[in-house]
Write a protein that holds these residues in place. Sequence first.
Motif, PDB file in Angstrom:
ATOM      1  N   GLY A 109      12.408   3.609   9.228  1.00  0.00           N
ATOM      2  CA  GLY A 109      12.820   4.836   8.554  1.00  0.00           C
ATOM      3  C   GLY A 109      11.833   5.966   8.609  1.00  0.00           C
ATOM      4  N   ARG A 112      11.541   8.430   5.694  1.00  0.00           N
ATOM      5  CA  ARG A 112      12.633   9.320   5.327  1.00  0.00           C
ATOM      6  C   ARG A 112      13.123   8.940   3.937  1.00  0.00           C
ATOM      7  N   SER A 113      13.419   9.922   3.113  1.00  0.00           N
ATOM      8  CA  SER A 113      13.787   9.667   1.717  1.00  0.00           C
ATOM      9  C   SER A 113      15.299   9.546   1.573  1.00  0.00           C
ATOM     10  N   VAL A 114      15.712   8.605   0.709  1.00  0.00           N
ATOM     11  CA  VAL A 114      17.125   8.303   0.519  1.00  0.00           C
ATOM     12  C   VAL A 114      17.484   8.409  -0.955  1.00  0.00           C
ATOM     13  N   TRP A 132      18.884  -1.021  -1.295  1.00  0.00           N
ATOM     14  CA  TRP A 132      17.532  -0.485  -1.470  1.00  0.00           C
ATOM     15  C   TRP A 132      16.500  -1.439  -0.885  1.00  0.00           C
ATOM     16  N   LEU A 135      16.573  -1.100   2.919  1.00  0.00           N
ATOM     17  CA  LEU A 135      16.032   0.189   3.359  1.00  0.00           C
ATOM     18  C   LEU A 135      14.520   0.257   3.174  1.00  0.00           C
ATOM     19  N   PHE A 140      12.078   3.187   4.636  1.00  0.00           N
ATOM     20  CA  PHE A 140      12.682   4.312   3.932  1.00  0.00           C
ATOM     21  C   PHE A 140      12.102   4.383   2.517  1.00  0.00           C
ATOM     22  N   LYS A 142      12.442   6.195  -1.617  1.00  0.00           N
ATOM     23  CA  LYS A 142      13.447   6.615  -2.592  1.00  0.00           C
ATOM     24  C   LYS A 142      13.232   8.076  -2.992  1.00  0.00           C
ATOM     25  N   ALA A 149      16.157  14.784  -0.663  1.00  0.00           N
ATOM     26  CA  ALA A 149      16.520  13.631   0.156  1.00  0.00           C
ATOM     27  C   ALA A 149      16.810  14.022   1.596  1.00  0.00           C
ATOM     28  N   VAL A 151      18.526  11.583   3.306  1.00  0.00           N
ATOM     29  CA  VAL A 151      19.774  10.835   3.418  1.00  0.00           C
ATOM     30  C   VAL A 151      20.371  10.673   2.029  1.00  0.00           C
ATOM     31  N   LEU A 153      23.428   8.535   0.136  1.00  0.00           N
ATOM     32  CA  LEU A 153      24.398   7.454   0.280  1.00  0.00           C
ATOM     33  C   LEU A 153      25.204   7.306  -1.006  1.00  0.00           C
ATOM     34  N   LEU A 226      21.635   4.469  10.518  1.00  0.00           N
ATOM     35  CA  LEU A 226      20.925   5.722  10.235  1.00  0.00           C
ATOM     36  C   LEU A 226      20.130   6.189  11.447  1.00  0.00           C
TER      37      LEU A 226
END
Length: 612
Positions: A109, A112-114, A132, A135, A140, A142, A149, A151, A153, A226
Amino acid sequence: MSNLHFLRTLQCVCKKSNWTKKRFLGLTPRLMYTHLSKNIQHSSEEHSKSAPEIKNDKGLQHQDQRHRSLASGPDLSSFLQEAVGSGLSPPTDNVGLDDSYLGAHLFHGDNRSVFIETYGCQMNVNDTEIAWSILQQNGFTKASSISEADVVLAITCAIREGAENKIWKRLNYFKSVKKRRSKHRPLKIGLLGCMAERLKHKILEQDKMVDVVCGPDAYRDLPRLLAVTRSTDQAAVNVQLSLEETYADVVPVRLNSNSPSAFVSIMRGCDNMCTYCIVPFTRGRERSRPISSILEEIHILSEQNVKDVTLLGQNVNSYRDVSSAYGEDEDMPTQLSAGFKTVYKPKTGGRRFAELLEAVSKVDPEMRIRFTSPHPKDFPDEVLHTIMERPNVCKQIHLPAQSGNSEVLKAMGRGYSREAYLELVERVRDIIPGVGLSSDFIAGFCGESEAAHQDTLSLLDIVKYNFAFCFPYSMRQKTRAYHRLQDDVPQEVKLRRNTELHDRYRKHAEVRHKSQIGQRHLVLVEGESKRSSLDLSGRNDANTKVVFPNQALADVTGADVARTSQPGDYVVVEITSGNSLGMKGTALYRTSLQHHHRQGQQETLHCSQTTV
């Protein structure tokens, strides 16, 4: 495999299938590998045919060396690593195949923030924690809000039309945020869960509203999905249902690590095929986690000081662990409640729910154990006696009735009559005195007459539930009702009947709660009351909400000094008032679950001796 050989193979695959390279890289791992494997030999043969024929010994030796190089050269993983370096992001296999040829590191990831939003049932909450975990293991992080973010979801519910409409509105909002984003920091939107499984590719037709569509059995594939949509700017989809996936080896990341409560999924899917229900089509067939995996997760939660665990499943009490031999009773069929039947043949073998319940309760005597959502058919006496005998298994059962009319129950495909259900309620209360009962009801199902509705109201009058979930019927595509029945009850009638069901349940709940004034209840503290920071809120054994003043309390076990109560503490509360939603009381002291149980046994013994 050399890069040149792979490119020729890729060109061959795309030419045969009339695909672009981007489309090929968006295939699921299994299909990608299948297409490559089938065409590698074909590509080699074509290349050999096109090469000039060399008849001298030196030429033959050179050709042999070239073939040996192709056979022993870099594998598919090596090529894909180079592909990533060139800006492409080919997929890996994290849905059940061996990772020996495709490394999971290809879909990291990169911090990258989700941001995840969760809708629907407790299973979706647990699914969020599973997603979670997957990821985070793949790099990834949080995000605390949508604005920060990379991403977004949405883990969705499809059981009712109203739930889906709410999600459509939310997706429109996500899309507006995406349009306002800079091209240097694009936002990717993913739809996960039951709604993704139900609508599949139809979601992608909604004006490119989402970039990722992922079903409940495909969360392991999220990093690849992703990566694909990030590299190709095309939508990535995996909605394949599984006959084995239980995420048994995934340790969920708890959404609220400070909460004394947690959910543990023990099985997935459903085989009951109730005519109104879409769950078998969005979550697939029943399959259960091994007991060893469940116990391991319970041990972890115990170490984190969790005091209340709810075992989850679409039909939680049909649990059947077939991962190991069962011993002498290996061929024993499923034992159903008296007067109940199923649409499927009796299942044999496996370790059943009563054994799991007992094993889980022994992990931590100070941890309360609950379970939801069960089916009434799967309550043999063995399960009821286990609930009664284990002090930390809560004396609270969710017993979904759905209707109080036998003809409607038959149309629903529930496998029991009104009379069988009431006999089960009586049996439950005989074995577990004082048990708290809750239920589900559907208002206005296909063909439900006013007389049938009155039967349901009378069922509420007889059972007098502690709590009930009531919903107007919403027909869902793919269900048996959609294909075989007519949704003939007007919407305004459904809403009126739903209100009457709700009012009737609340009437009896209020009487039941007020009848407990003066009694002492063991309450697990959850935190401050929503209405006042001066009060604490928690739940008793029957899962009823209890509110009481926040004040310093002594610990009667002698394990702690007097102090204010914290989440995770057990407090004995004397009830002073009640309404349909819960009760209020005065906190007396802090204690432990086992100490309270022993004290209750001594009081019962004293009362029986006094009576004699």
